[in-house]
Every structure is written in structure tokens, then in C-alpha cells.
Design an enzyme around this catalytic site. Structure first.
Site, PDB file in Angstrom:
ATOM      1  N   TYR A  45      72.683 -75.169  -3.515  1.00 17.65           N
ATOM      2  CA  TYR A  45      73.289 -76.465  -3.815  1.00 17.65           C
ATOM      3  C   TYR A  45      74.789 -76.301  -3.681  1.00 17.65           C
ATOM      4  O   TYR A  45      75.316 -75.214  -3.934  1.00 17.65           O
ATOM      5  CB  TYR A  45      73.012 -76.889  -5.264  1.00 17.65           C
TER       6      TYR A  45
ATOM      7  N   GLN B  32      68.246 -70.754  -2.242  1.00 14.77           N
ATOM      8  CA  GLN B  32      68.309 -72.213  -2.116  1.00 14.77           C
ATOM      9  C   GLN B  32      69.667 -72.673  -2.638  1.00 14.77           C
ATOM     10  O   GLN B  32      69.972 -72.548  -3.819  1.00 14.77           O
ATOM     11  CB  GLN B  32      67.158 -72.862  -2.892  1.00 14.77           C
TER      12      GLN B  32
ATOM     13  N   HIS C 174      60.199 -82.452  -3.402  1.00 12.71           N
ATOM     14  CA  HIS C 174      60.656 -81.636  -4.536  1.00 12.71           C
ATOM     15  C   HIS C 174      59.758 -81.819  -5.768  1.00 12.71           C
ATOM     16  O   HIS C 174      60.219 -81.919  -6.896  1.00 12.71           O
ATOM     17  CB  HIS C 174      62.133 -81.928  -4.860  1.00 12.71           C
TER      18      HIS C 174
ATOM     19  N   PRO D 225      61.652 -72.534  -5.030  1.00  6.26           N
ATOM     20  CA  PRO D 225      62.735 -72.484  -6.006  1.00  6.26           C
ATOM     21  C   PRO D 225      62.417 -73.362  -7.216  1.00  6.26           C
ATOM     22  O   PRO D 225      62.103 -74.536  -7.062  1.00  6.26           O
ATOM     23  CB  PRO D 225      63.942 -73.032  -5.231  1.00  6.26           C
TER      24      PRO D 225
ATOM     25  N   ARG E 113      60.094 -84.935  -8.267  1.00  9.98           N
ATOM     26  CA  ARG E 113      61.107 -84.871  -9.326  1.00  9.98           C
ATOM     27  C   ARG E 113      62.397 -85.580  -8.960  1.00  9.98           C
ATOM     28  O   ARG E 113      63.321 -85.635  -9.771  1.00  9.98           O
ATOM     29  CB  ARG E 113      61.415 -83.400  -9.654  1.00  9.98           C
TER      30      ARG E 113
ATOM     31  N   SER F 108      58.843 -81.901   1.912  1.00 10.88           N
ATOM     32  CA  SER F 108      58.852 -81.802   0.442  1.00 10.88           C
ATOM     33  C   SER F 108      59.485 -83.031  -0.181  1.00 10.88           C
ATOM     34  O   SER F 108      60.440 -83.593   0.355  1.00 10.88           O
ATOM     35  CB  SER F 108      59.683 -80.559   0.037  1.00 10.88           C
TER      36      SER F 108
ATOM     37  N   ARG G 287      47.666 -76.747  -6.171  1.00 11.96           N
ATOM     38  CA  ARG G 287      47.116 -76.159  -7.386  1.00 11.96           C
ATOM     39  C   ARG G 287      45.899 -75.287  -7.089  1.00 11.96           C
ATOM     40  O   ARG G 287      45.414 -74.595  -7.973  1.00 11.96           O
ATOM     41  CB  ARG G 287      46.681 -77.266  -8.376  1.00 11.96           C
TER      42      ARG G 287
ATOM     43  N   SER H  67      66.462 -70.500  -6.722  1.00  6.34           N
ATOM     44  CA  SER H  67      67.273 -71.715  -6.877  1.00  6.34           C
ATOM     45  C   SER H  67      68.715 -71.355  -7.249  1.00  6.34           C
ATOM     46  O   SER H  67      68.960 -70.357  -7.945  1.00  6.34           O
ATOM     47  CB  SER H  67      66.671 -72.579  -7.988  1.00  6.34           C
TER      48      SER H  67
ATOM     49  N   GLY I 249      52.205 -80.418  -4.994  1.00 10.20           N
ATOM     50  CA  GLY I 249      50.867 -80.663  -5.522  1.00 10.20           C
ATOM     51  C   GLY I 249      49.870 -79.546  -5.311  1.00 10.20           C
ATOM     52  O   GLY I 249      48.677 -79.726  -5.581  1.00 10.20           O
TER      53      GLY I 249
HETATM   54  C1  LIG Z   1      60.737 -77.082 -13.109  1.00 12.81           C
HETATM   55  C2  LIG Z   1      61.054 -77.256 -11.668  1.00 12.81           C
HETATM   56  C3  LIG Z   1      62.355 -77.009 -11.240  1.00 12.81           C
HETATM   57  C4  LIG Z   1      62.661 -77.139  -9.883  1.00 12.81           C
HETATM   58  N1  LIG Z   1      63.931 -76.812  -9.461  1.00 12.81           N
HETATM   59  C5  LIG Z   1      64.204 -76.839  -8.147  1.00 12.81           C
HETATM   60  C6  LIG Z   1      65.461 -76.390  -7.679  1.00 12.81           C
HETATM   61  O1  LIG Z   1      66.322 -75.943  -8.431  1.00 12.81           O
HETATM   62  N2  LIG Z   1      65.696 -76.454  -6.341  1.00 12.81           N
HETATM   63  C7  LIG Z   1      64.751 -76.918  -5.452  1.00 12.81           C
HETATM   64  O2  LIG Z   1      64.994 -76.923  -4.252  1.00 12.81           O
HETATM   65  N3  LIG Z   1      63.540 -77.355  -5.892  1.00 12.81           N
HETATM   66  C8  LIG Z   1      63.260 -77.310  -7.198  1.00 12.81           C
HETATM   67  N4  LIG Z   1      62.024 -77.689  -7.618  1.00 12.81           N
HETATM   68  C9  LIG Z   1      61.037 -78.186  -6.643  1.00 12.81           C
HETATM   69  C10 LIG Z   1      60.186 -77.028  -6.089  1.00 12.81           C
HETATM   70  O3  LIG Z   1      60.963 -76.169  -5.289  1.00 12.81           O
HETATM   71  C11 LIG Z   1      59.040 -77.557  -5.220  1.00 12.81           C
HETATM   72  O4  LIG Z   1      59.543 -78.391  -4.211  1.00 12.81           O
HETATM   73  C12 LIG Z   1      58.011 -78.313  -6.048  1.00 12.81           C
HETATM   74  O5  LIG Z   1      57.813 -77.690  -7.289  1.00 12.81           O
HETATM   75  C13 LIG Z   1      56.688 -78.395  -5.299  1.00 12.81           C
HETATM   76  O6  LIG Z   1      55.767 -79.160  -6.005  1.00 12.81           O
HETATM   77  P1  LIG Z   1      54.662 -78.496  -6.973  1.00 12.81           P
HETATM   78  O7  LIG Z   1      55.371 -78.134  -8.236  1.00 12.81           O
HETATM   79  O8  LIG Z   1      53.690 -79.601  -7.155  1.00 12.81           O
HETATM   80  O9  LIG Z   1      54.115 -77.278  -6.262  1.00 12.81           O
HETATM   81  C14 LIG Z   1      61.678 -77.559  -8.958  1.00 12.81           C
HETATM   82  C15 LIG Z   1      60.383 -77.792  -9.410  1.00 12.81           C
HETATM   83  C16 LIG Z   1      60.062 -77.626 -10.736  1.00 12.81           C
HETATM   84  C17 LIG Z   1      58.635 -77.856 -11.185  1.00 12.81           C
END
Ligand SMILES: Cc1cc2nc3c(=O)[nH]c(=O)nc-3n(C[C@H](O)[C@H](O)[C@H](O)COP(=O)(O)O)c2cc1C
Length: 359
Positions: free
Chosen positions: A139, A137, A252, A87, A255, A250, A287, A116, A285
Site C-alpha cells: 500500500y 503486498q 478483497h 495478504p 471487504r 479479487s 473454503r 500485507s 470465498g
Molecule cells: C482480516 C482480513 C484482512 C485482510 N487484509 C488485507 C490486506 O491488508 N491487503 C490485501 O490486499 N488484502 C487483504 N485482505 C483480503 C485478502 O487478501 C483476500 O483477498 C480475501 O481474504 C479473499 O477472500 P476469502 O477470505 O474469502 O478467502 C484481508 C482479508 C481479511 C479476511
């Protein structure tokens, strides 16, 4: 040419890193920073990617591998690839096709897409675009009434699983409050309509999912529930006790809370605690195909890719997502061959060296 088929401009795009560079040139800086950035000092974000260097391969030489099998099974769904699309909130900001294009690309590749709550497209449209499984997903934005309405819509639209996060999505608050965005079409408070931007801060304040909310969600949703965001063996065990069909290791994408460990680093602890009782997914992570293989060797059933496909989306819309998936698929195929392993299902710890301190 449609907007969804903007060509990947250059044959030089051969890696996710190339897509990241292209995305940086193609979208406004604020959008790129939203996609690319992490929390606070971005320590976890960096570590999520770097940690794969700590795990090295133990290839089996002189093994002839004719055909590599990349298939796996998640929550009873057969997937053609051992990765799904994570998501990514408000993907529509990165390209107009947004969540619809990403879901269609996932389906065409034979894998699952996770939508998401923070989606710019209606969940019905996203589900209809994909030929593969689509998960929602959730919230608790807008409180339980809005969540209940979203769960019912997801059920009617044919979503296959719910993904819940047991913490507050604070990282999106500043982005959403930054202005210029329409209402969120999937967060509908009965009698009031979609949550408009000005109400998002209040909606976020109510969006924490607790263990008791999970019990309440389970009453409403009869299908499988995935708990995303597990970083300790204790939380993994609790998620199983609360009826999770799968857990997703995770942070996330670095973030939320900075300075938590990289997802790969805690995977062994979670695998040990789960002891085969539930499916384990993982993200953070990823890639390259080698990153995916390492996570599978350490016990993940499949991984979720976030930025890896979102860079493609930002750079070239749906064609970019297709290409990002293809890059990872080709990587996986090549890596399996060089490891001397015919199938992702056969991957285990015997194919990697893991630092002693990880166990
Ligand atoms: C721009 C962005 C927005 C995201 N928004 C959500 C979200 O709305 N809900 C969620 O569960 N995870 C969110 N994530 C986290 C991703 O689901 C995921 O856990 C994460 O991107 C994995 O790391 P990676 O980007 O290094 O692959 C977001 C990630 C990014 C990059």
C-alpha cells in the site's frame, strides 16, 4: 510447548468451517468480527462463497488415478499446491505468531505467502521464517517515500514479487483507528521511523495506488508485479498494458466495495480478456478443495486463500494454519481422484458445468 505450536484442540476439526467455529470461541469478538466480516450488507462476502454452488462437476468415471499432482507454477516459482496464502492485514492480532507463523506454514507446505503492508511483524522476520517464495503486498501508506523504503527493504530481504491494489484500503481504517495497536514496522517514513497508530488515518488517505503510481513502482521494483483486485476484462487488459506479470481477480474478500460480483463469477470475463497473455490468480470465498478446483477449471493458475487459513491462525496459531492447509490439500487430492483427473494442470472447462449466462 511454544506459543506457535498450540495444538489444534480437537480431532473434530476436519473442515475450514470447523476452524471458523473454533476461532469464534477463541478470540475476542472484535477480533473475530474483523476477520470474519465484510463491507456494509456483506452481500459480496456471502455471494463469494455461495457462487461455487452454481458450478457443478462433470466427472470422468472409470478413470484410474494412481497419484494426483497438485503442483503448479506461479511467476516462475514451482508450488506444491495450487493455492497460496493471501495478504491478511494485522494477522498478529489473531495470534502472536501472526504473519511469521503463516509464512512458515506456507513454506513448509511448499507454497507462497503474501505479506500485507498492514503487518504486525517486520517484513525481514516474515521472509526469514519461510522456505518458500514470499511476496509483498504494497500500500502507499505514508506516501511514496515510505513505499520506496518498504520496496527497498523487501528487495534486500529477498521478497520475490510485489502485489499492488489499485484502490483505497478504506476497510481497515476503522479497525486501525480503534486503538490498542502499536506502530506498523514496515511503513517507515525516512527520518521519522515507523508510522504510529495516530498517523494511520493520514497515511491511509495517501495510500491510493493509481495506474501512474504503478508505472513509478515498476521503475523501483525490477521483479514481477501482481495487480490484485481486478474485476473486469477492461481492468485486466489495462494491467497487462501496464506491465503486470500476473493479475489477481479479487474483491478483497468482500471487504471493500459491497455489491460487486463474486470473484468466481467474473473469472470467465477476465480469462477471455486476458487471452493467455498473463497469469491469472483469483481469491474470494474459498473454503474447500472443490472451490479451488472450480476456480482452476475456469482458468485460474492458482488461488489465494484468506479467511480459510486465518481462521486456523486465530483458532490455533501456526498449528492451525498447518492444519487448514492440510485440510485443503486432502480435499484437493480426493476431488481430483473422484473427477478422474490426475493433475491440476489438466483441469479445464470440460470438467465443469457453468451457467450459460456466465459467458
Ligand atoms: C482480516 C482480513 C484482512 C485482510 N487484509 C488485507 C490486506 O491488508 N491487503 C490485501 O490486499 N488484502 C487483504 N485482505 C483480503 C485478502 O487478501 C483476500 O483477498 C480475501 O481474504 C479473499 O477472500 P476469502 O477470505 O474469502 O478467502 C484481508 C482479508 C481479511 C479476511
Amino acid at each position: 510447548m511454544t506459543r506457535s505450536s498450540r495444538p489444534v484442540a480437537s480431532p473434530r476439526v476436519v473442515s475450514i468451517a470447523d476452524f471458523r467455529a473454533l476461532a469464534q470461541r477463541r478470540v475476542p469478538r472484535a477480533v473475530f468480527d474483523y476477520l470474519d466480516g465484510g463491507a456494509e450488507g456483506e452481500i459480496t462476502l456471502r455471494e463469494n462463497c455461495r457462487v461455487y454452488e452454481d458450478v457443478t462437476f462433470r466427472p470422468r468415471h472409470a478413470v484410474a488415478v494412481a497419484d494426483c499432482n497438485l503442483c503448479t507454477r506461479v511467476l516462475g516459482f514451482d508450488l506444491a499446491l495450487p493455492f497460496m496464502l493471501a495478504p491478511v492485514g494485522y494477522s498478529r492480532l489473531m495470534h502472536p505468531v501472526g504473519e511469521v507463523g503463516a509464512a512458515r506454514a506456507a513454506g513448509n507446505a511448499g507454497t507462497a505467502y503474501i505479506l500485507s503492508t498492514i503487518s504486525g511483524h517486520k517484513l525481514e522476520d516474515v521472509k526469514a521464517a519461510s522456505t518458500g517464495p514470499v511476496f509483498y503486498q504494497l500500500y502507499l501508506m505514508g506516501g511514496r517515500a515510505a513505499a520506496e523504503a518498504a520496496i527497498e527493504r523487501a528487495r534486500l530481504a529477498g521478497f520475490s514479487a510485489l502485489v499492488v491494489i489499485l484502490s483505497r484500503p478504506g476497510w481497515l481504517a476503522s479497525f486501525l483507528l480503534d486503538g490498542g495497536l502499536p506502530a506498523l514496522p514496515n511503513v517507515v517514513v525516512p527520518g521519522k521511523g515507523p508510522v504510529p497508530l495516530v498517523d494511520v488515518a493520514a497515511a491511509l488517505a495517501e495510500s491510493t495506488v493509481t495506474w501512474s503510481d504503478l508505472g513509478w513502482i515498476r521503475e523501483l521494483w525490477r521483479g514481477p508485479i501482481v495487480v490484485k483486485g481486478v474485476l473486469t476484462g477492461d481492468d485486466a487488459r489495462r494491467a497487462i498494458d501496464e506491465g503486470a506479470a500476473a493479475i489477481s481477480v479479487s474483491n478483497h474478500g468482500g471487504r471493500q466495495l459491497d455489491c460487486v460480483p463474486a470473484s468466481l463469477r467474473v473469472l470467465p470475463e477476465v480469462v477471455k480478456a486476458v487471452n493467455g497473455q498473463t497469469e491469472i490468480l483469483m481469491d474470494g470465498g474459498i473454503r474447500r478443495g472443490t472451490d479451488i478446483i472450480k476456480a482452476l477449471c475456469l482458468g485460474a493458475r492458482a488461488v489465494l486463500c484468506g479467511r480459510a487459513y486465518a481462521y486456523g491462525l486465530a483458532a490455533a496459531g501456526e498449528a492451525g494454519v498447518n492444519r487448514a492447509i492440510e485440510i485443503l490439500r486432502t480435499d484437493l487430492d480426493r476431488t481430483l481422484r473422484l473427477l478422474g483427473c490426475a493433475s491440476v494442470a489438466e483441469l479445464d472447462r470440460s470438467y465443469v458445468n457453468v451457467p450459460r449466462s456466465w459467458d
